[in-house]
Design an enzyme around this catalytic site. Structure first.
Site, mmCIF file in Angstrom:
data_model
loop_
_atom_site.group_PDB
_atom_site.id
_atom_site.type_symbol
_atom_site.label_atom_id
_atom_site.label_comp_id
_atom_site.label_asym_id
_atom_site.label_seq_id
_atom_site.Cartn_x
_atom_site.Cartn_y
_atom_site.Cartn_z
ATOM 1 N N GLU A 17 -22.093 0.102 -13.817
ATOM 2 C CA GLU A 17 -22.038 0.852 -12.562
ATOM 3 C C GLU A 17 -22.905 2.112 -12.532
ATOM 4 O O GLU A 17 -23.444 2.458 -11.483
ATOM 5 C CB GLU A 17 -20.577 1.241 -12.268
ATOM 6 C CG GLU A 17 -19.654 0.062 -12.022
ATOM 7 C CD GLU A 17 -19.971 -0.668 -10.727
ATOM 8 O OE1 GLU A 17 -20.506 -0.037 -9.789
ATOM 9 O OE2 GLU A 17 -19.708 -1.883 -10.656
ATOM 10 N N SER A 60 44.387 -19.245 -1.841
ATOM 11 C CA SER A 60 45.489 -18.752 -2.671
ATOM 12 C C SER A 60 45.103 -17.602 -3.586
ATOM 13 O O SER A 60 45.980 -16.927 -4.126
ATOM 14 C CB SER A 60 46.060 -19.897 -3.513
ATOM 15 O OG SER A 60 46.680 -20.859 -2.683
#
Length: 814
Positions: free
Chosen positions: A90, A458
């Protein structure tokens, strides 16, 4: 003066004038724009976007949330070879220029003048790229370029070269949601920066130019070309690597592959709960500011819960029989293997179930093709659960599911039609230790643990019994298990029934709980009053709206979530205290600073009345004054707290019910496991295991809720469309195996919870037929518990009272 000299002089003066005007204009623009440039020194304090991390209590990864993968790395932790690769690719003169590369700019200008291209490469230094990424858009214009250059100059004056390079290497995009070089190394190679080879570093350095279209996964050929023909040769040209290193790197193949962060704890439903809670607390930024959330779940417990739930669903599904192939591929025998694999791979992914297409069947089994593992063999024993052989079940082209058992055996399977949920809490604090909201979060994100409103059947009876114990009943009290008819003013008749349609006559409440007798529960609720019971039961955390104001409440017709049931059962397990479920233990920022930490209100049976006794208020039911009843606590519906952390440093949980009531109900739940409908749980091999099964009409819901050790856990099984699970799919058959599978693992090496009766509870000997007191040691007598005040009343009634009459009664209800 000669004419041509005169014209030359004029041109010189004109050029000089134009140059001075240009300089003046540039100075004016600079004078105007420079003060408007942002303060670049703030880049020293910039916070890059980081994902939200969710982990277990023991530090195992549960989930990452956020669009970006990023792991910021300080410049001194980035290897020199990695930095060199990016500088070569770069900006080779990065450490020499002052923000602008004059050679690059002149090259770009020359290309603009000498070609007809609208865009030309070159000219942007690393500093300029940082300026653009942080402050500017990607618009291609001279104005934007001019501002970029000015910003680069300003950055070079304010920041050091290493600071700028660090920003660049942590900011740049590498494709596949990876931002920053450390995240790129992790995703493409599954490595940290110091583990990268030269070739790998060069490959990464070549990505930012074309991050989406030329990364080594999306376009490996183009990525390799950039690595081998630009980055590596450039490094050699600049003297960064030797000829030998260049040759070795060029010979290295492309080894990049997707490496997602390894999820170590299977808890997607819990992760989604955390995400929602964090967004409520911190807003949308919660997913980008790098928060780390430590949950209360333990990885081993959570993974055991997932395994138990799936095993229970597979077992249930096998009981319901083989439903046939999931699909069929026509002309499978004539298709190439890769084309066939692609078609199989298009079937939806299911946990632990692989899709496979049948190639052929025979006496020894079947040969199938899977998308991932190629050809596999299904032995004849793999279909034994269906009662038929592979040849009887399958034909070439059928698409089926295969499951691998723990011993490696391959068996035929199918996607479960039922769903399930499991919630496990520490009963002392309410901390969520495990939570599973369904078979597969990927298939359905509906969290049945916290969102499914289902009838508990239950398993709700212990709350009715607890309410009765506040009205003078006790485990030895006798209630008739006999037919009863209720009529309302409109003439409607309700005849509740026991599950088997039989009647046992006079029955102690303890025995009624063990056998789960419906008629006893209905008569008991009628005796104490529905309104009283409803108000009392809200103390367990249920909202009044969730409790039906009629006698059907005794049979569990409320609509409750598994989380609500688990939190309510914790009251029995911890001695009568109401604890709030919570699942976030700690929140840290990106730097590891603790922002918040949970300090839950704890149950404390040894603290007596400390911790907030509920205030009393008169209870009037159907015109009768039943005296004082504890005021319901603020109901939270039993859901885990939506606020990230519960309040109260080192506070005690408020008392919900009398400690003696909690102890008596718990002792009855232990009996349910010892000799009742939950007897299968004895396989865990602990004496502190207790709980209650629950089933609803037409077998729509199956439950088991109970406790053991330091945990209280609920398992539920049902179908999302409320259709039947099938005849015989009771709580003890469909839900209890899941509960057992989880608790067997979660309670390993956990001390047995042995606790003495609390003060004010008397151990008595009673007549098992009548519930009357007997002298201690009387042959045939049974030991039970009663409150001291109830004991005094029993003494006054005398020893050995008669057995009540057994008859059917009819009641008018209004």
């Amino acid at each position: 003066m000669r004419p041509w000299l005169r014209w030359l002089r004029r041109l010189f003066l004109l050029g000089l004038s134009l140059g001075l005007l240009g300089l003046a204009a540039a100075a004016a623009v600079l004078w105007t724009v420079w003060p408007q440039l942002p303060d670049v020194s703030e880049l020293r304090r910039v916070e890059l976007q980081l994902p939200l991390t969710v982990q277990s209590a023991d530090g195992k990864l549960i989930a990452l949330f956020g669009e970006t993968r990023r792991y910021p790395a300080p410049i001194d932790q980035i290897p020199e070879r990695v930095k060199q690769a990016f500088l070569a690719a770069e900006d080779a003169r990065f450490y020499e220029h002052e923000g602008l590369d004059v050679q690059g700019i002149l090259r770009a200008v020359w290309l603009l003048v000498s070609t007809d291209r609208a865009r030309v490469p070159g000219g942007s230094t690393i500093t300029q790229q940082v300026a653009r990424d942080f402050y500017l858009s990607n618009e291609y214009s001279f104005v934007r370029k001019f501002r970029e250059m000015l910003l680069a100059i300003k950055m070079e004056r304010e920041l050091s070269k290493d600071e700028i390079l660090e920003l660049y290497l942590n900011k740049i995009f590498f494709g596949n949601r990876a931002y920053g070089v450390a995240a790129a190394a992790e995703f493409y190679y599954g490595k940290t920066l110091d583990q990268l080879s030269l070739a790998e570093a060069a490959m990464l350095a070549g990505i930012p130019k074309f991050p989406s279209s030329a990364n080594p996964i999306s376009n490996p050929a183009r990525a390799m070309e950039r690595r081998n023909h630009y980055v590596l040769p450039r490094m050699h040209e600049l003297g960064m690597i030797s000829a030998e290193e260049l040759a070795a790197a060029l010979a290295e193949p492309n080894t990049a592959s997707p490496n997602e962060p390894k999820v170590e704890v299977d808890a997607p439903y819990l992760a989604e709960m955390v995400r929602q809670a964090m967004e409520e607390r911190f807003g949308a930024d919660a997913l980008t500011r790098g928060y780390r959330v430590t949950t209360t779940v333990r990885s081993a417990d959570q993974n055991a819960a997932v395994a138990a739930l799936r095993a229970g669903l597979f077992e249930y599904d096998q009981r319901r029989g083989w439903r046939g192939p999931e699909g069929h591929i026509e002309h499978a025998a004539s298709l190439p293997a890769d084309a066939l694999a692609r078609q199989v791979g298009s079937y939806v992914a299911l946990p632990e179930l692989r899709a496979a297409v049948v190639l052929e069947t025979g006496p020894q089994g079947a040969r199938l093709l899977t998308a991932r593992d190629g050809e596999v063999s299904l032995p004849a024993a793999g279909t034994r659960w269906t009662g038929r052989s592979p040849a009887q079940l399958l034909k070439p082209g059928d698409v089926v599911r295969l499951r691998t058992l723990a011993d490696g055996t391959l068996v035929l399977a199918q996607a479960p039609q039922a769903q399930a949920a499991l919630v496990s809490l520490e009963h002392e604090t309410g901390a969520v230790r495990a939570l599973v909201g369904g078979y597969s979060f990927a298939l359905n994100k509906f969290n049945r643990a916290t969102q499914a409103q289902r009838q508990p059947g239950s398993s709700f009876k212990p709350f009715v019994f607890a309410a009765a114990f506040e009205r003078g009943y006790h485990p030895a009290s006798i209630v008739m298990d006999a037919p009863v008819v209720f009529r309302d003013r409109a003439g409607n008749v309700w005849r509740p029934q026991n599950d088997k349609g039989d009647f046992a006559g006079p029955m102690r409440l303890r025995e009624a709980m063990v056998q789960s007798r419906n008629l006893v529960s209905v008569r008991l609720l009628d005796a104490i009053g529905v309104q009283f019971a409803q108000r009392y039961i809200t103390q367990f955390g249920f909202s009044p709206e969730s409790l039906p104001p009629n006698l059907s409440m005794s049979l569990g017709t409320s609509s409750l979530t598994p989380m609500a049931m688990t939190a309510a059962y914790a009251v029995f397990a911890n001695g009568g205290y109401r604890v709030e479920p919570y699942f976030i233990a700690r929140i840290e920022d990106r730097n590891g600073q603790v922002l918040e930490e949970a300090r839950p209100r704890r149950a404390c049976p040894a603290c007596g009345g400390v911790g907030g006794e509920a205030a009393g208020q008169p209870a009037v039911v159907d015109g009768f004054d039943f005296g004082e009843v504890p005021r319901p606590l603020a109901a939270a519906g039993g859901e885990a707290s939506t606020a990230p952390l519960p309040p109260g440093p080192d506070e005690l949980a408020p008392r919900a019910i009398d400690a003696r009531t909690a102890f008596m109900v718990r002792s009855m739940l232990l009996d349910v496991v010892r000799r009742g409908t939950g007897a299968a749980a004895r396989s865990i091999g602990r004496e502190d295991i207790g709980g209650k099964t629950g089933s609803t009409n037409e077998y729509r819901d199956a439950w088991f809720a109970g406790m053991g050790g330091d945990l209280v856990t609920t398992a539920w099984v049902g179908r999302d469309d409320f259709t039947s699970l099938g005849r015989g799919e009771y709580g003890g058959r469909a839900a209890l195996p899941i509960w057992i599978g989880y608790m067997s693992a979660a309670l390993k090496d956990v001390p047995v919870d042995r606790r003495p009766p609390p003060a004010g509870l008397v151990t008595v000997t009673i007549n098992p037929a009548t519930g009357a007191l007997l002298p201690p040691g009387t042959p045939g007598g049974m030991v039970d518990y009663v409150k001291a005040e109830d004991y005094d009343r029993m003494l006054a009634a005398g020893l050995g009272s008669e057995t009540p009459e057994f008859e059917e009664k009819a009641f008018d209800i209004f």
